[in-house]
Scaffold this active site. Structure first.
Site, short mmCIF file in Angstrom:
data_model
loop_
_atom_site.label_atom_id
_atom_site.label_comp_id
_atom_site.label_asym_id
_atom_site.label_seq_id
_atom_site.Cartn_x
_atom_site.Cartn_y
_atom_site.Cartn_z
N SER A 137 0.84 -1.20 0.00
CA SER A 137 0.00 0.00 0.00
C SER A 137 0.87 1.25 0.00
CB SER A 137 -0.88 0.01 1.25
OG SER A 137 -1.61 1.20 1.33
N TYR A 150 -3.74 -1.32 10.27
CA TYR A 150 -3.54 -1.57 8.83
C TYR A 150 -2.16 -1.10 8.37
CZ TYR A 150 -4.35 -1.54 3.79
OH TYR A 150 -4.25 -1.76 2.43
O1 NJP Z 1 -10.13 -5.42 -1.48
P1 NJP Z 1 -11.39 -6.41 -1.61
P2 NJP Z 1 -8.96 -5.03 -2.51
N1 NJP Z 1 -7.81 -15.58 2.85
O2 NJP Z 1 -12.00 -6.39 -0.27
C1 NJP Z 1 -9.45 -11.72 -0.01
C2 NJP Z 1 -4.64 -3.79 -0.89
N2 NJP Z 1 -4.94 -2.36 -1.04
O3 NJP Z 1 -9.09 -5.74 -3.79
O4 NJP Z 1 -11.54 -14.67 0.90
C3 NJP Z 1 -7.83 -15.44 1.53
O5 NJP Z 1 -12.21 -6.04 -2.79
C4 NJP Z 1 -10.90 -11.57 -0.37
O6 NJP Z 1 -11.42 -12.85 -0.76
P3 NJP Z 1 -12.43 -13.73 0.16
C5 NJP Z 1 -5.34 -4.45 0.28
O7 NJP Z 1 -4.66 -4.21 1.50
C6 NJP Z 1 -6.19 -1.94 -1.35
O8 NJP Z 1 -8.87 -3.57 -2.53
O9 NJP Z 1 -13.28 -14.44 -0.88
N3 NJP Z 1 -8.29 -14.34 0.90
C7 NJP Z 1 -10.85 -10.68 -1.60
O10 NJP Z 1 -10.65 -11.43 -2.77
C8 NJP Z 1 -5.26 -5.91 -0.14
O11 NJP Z 1 -4.03 -6.48 0.26
C9 NJP Z 1 -6.45 -0.56 -1.46
O12 NJP Z 1 -13.19 -12.79 1.02
C10 NJP Z 1 -8.73 -13.35 1.67
C11 NJP Z 1 -9.61 -9.85 -1.34
O13 NJP Z 1 -8.86 -10.46 -0.27
C12 NJP Z 1 -5.33 -5.84 -1.67
O14 NJP Z 1 -5.11 -4.48 -2.02
C13 NJP Z 1 -5.43 0.35 -1.27
C14 NJP Z 1 -8.72 -13.41 3.07
C15 NJP Z 1 -9.97 -8.44 -0.89
O15 NJP Z 1 -10.71 -7.84 -1.89
C16 NJP Z 1 -6.63 -6.29 -2.27
O16 NJP Z 1 -7.71 -5.58 -1.68
C17 NJP Z 1 -4.17 -0.12 -0.94
C18 NJP Z 1 -8.24 -14.59 3.65
N4 NJP Z 1 -8.22 -14.77 4.98
C19 NJP Z 1 -3.94 -1.46 -0.83
N5 NJP Z 1 -9.22 -12.25 3.57
C20 NJP Z 1 -7.81 -0.02 -1.82
N6 NJP Z 1 -8.76 -0.86 -2.24
O17 NJP Z 1 -8.01 1.21 -1.72
C21 NJP Z 1 -9.53 -11.49 2.51
O18 NJP Z 1 -3.21 0.78 -0.73
N7 NJP Z 1 -9.24 -12.14 1.36
#
Ligand code: NJP
Length: 234
Positions: A137, A150
């Site tokens: 991030s 975070y």
């Molecule tokens: O968020 P979201 P993003 N085991 O909520 C998965 C970083 N980031 O795409 O398991 C396995 O739409 C969850 O899948 P599910 C952020 O820190 C974002 O934005 O099915 N998977 C879903 O596919 C993160 O590292 C922003 O619920 C797990 C995904 O994670 C990355 O981008 C800014 C899980 C989250 O999708 C992707 O986030 C930034 C687990 N225990 C960095 N827990 C931003 N959006 O503004 C969750 O600087 N997931």
């Protein structure tokens, strides 16, 4: 086992950035393993990709789940060229309002989960002299009120990325540092009011395409990618 096409593994592939990275990898000719807890979503995504895909349940905070995913990828594809450590969560509260369980879960997913997936696939990645994309991030070097758990997790992920690169010079480790992206992150909804200036996930995924297309012998170690609508805070 399928023929040895190049293979990519994406954690948190069910939506948002993870799904966008998976699309780019498939377009670039990789067979893609899609891990997430929402199995229906990764199965749906697998059906939309232009190339081979392996949708599989994955909870990166659960060692047994990571091992089952590793085994499924080994059995189906037998090699790994790219790992995208994308799974991540964010809980935004003042420090004294953050519960121990919330703090622990943030670190279990964002830090220990990335470590667990990395070490699971490391032998295959070393064989292929592969690429590891750490989805970090723009806040991996700065803080803000309510961002304590975070930002601490992303500072830690940055340390993990750099250590991985130092320990394995044959790999290419990229710490990708996006600013605000229009996803479901932290309970949000894509297209929600006030997010019109956020980056769209396919734009962020172009950073992965750039890293993939670099000639051998060069690596991008860190990349900050922010919307031009975001205040440039350093
Ligand atoms: O968020 P979201 P993003 N085991 O909520 C998965 C970083 N980031 O795409 O398991 C396995 O739409 C969850 O899948 P599910 C952020 O820190 C974002 O934005 O099915 N998977 C879903 O596919 C993160 O590292 C922003 O619920 C797990 C995904 O994670 C990355 O981008 C800014 C899980 C989250 O999708 C992707 O986030 C930034 C687990 N225990 C960095 N827990 C931003 N959006 O503004 C969750 O600087 N997931």
């Amino acid at each position: 086992m399928d023929t040895p096409q190049r293979v990519a593994v994406v954690t948190g592939a069910s939506r948002g950035l993870g799904a966008a990275f998976a699309r780019v990898l498939s377009e670039e000719g990789f067979a893609v393993a899609l891990g997430a807890r929402d199995v229906d979503a990764v199965e749906h995504l697998a059906g939309e990709l232009p190339g081979p895909a392996l949708p599989h349940p994955l909870d990166v905070a659960d060692a047994g789940s990571v091992e089952a995913f590793r085994r499924a990828v080994a059995e189906r594809f037998g090699r790994v060229d790219v790992l995208v450590n994308n799974a991540g969560i964010g809980i935004f509260k003042r420090l004294e309002e953050t519960s121990a369980a919330e703090f622990e879960q943030t670190f279990r997913v964002n830090v220990q989960g990335a470590w667990a997936a990395t070490v699971a696939f490391l032998p295959r990645l070393k064989e292929s002299r592969g690429l590891v994309l750490m989805v970090s991030s723009d806040v991996s070097t700065r803080t803000f009120p309510t961002g304590g758990s975070y930002t601490a997790s992303k500072f830690a992920l940055r340390a993990l990325s750099r250590t991985l690169q130092q320990e394995n010079p044959e790999l290419r480790v990229l710490e990708l540092r996006p600013g605000a992206v229009d996803t479901w992150f932290a309970g949000s909804t894509p297209g929600a009011p006030g997010k019109d200036w956020f980056l769209q996930p396919p734009v962020v995924a172009e950073a992965l395409r750039f890293a993939l297309r670099l000639p051998p012998g060069a690596r991008v170690e860190e990349l900050v990618l922010r919307s031009s609508g975001q205040t440039p805070e350093y």
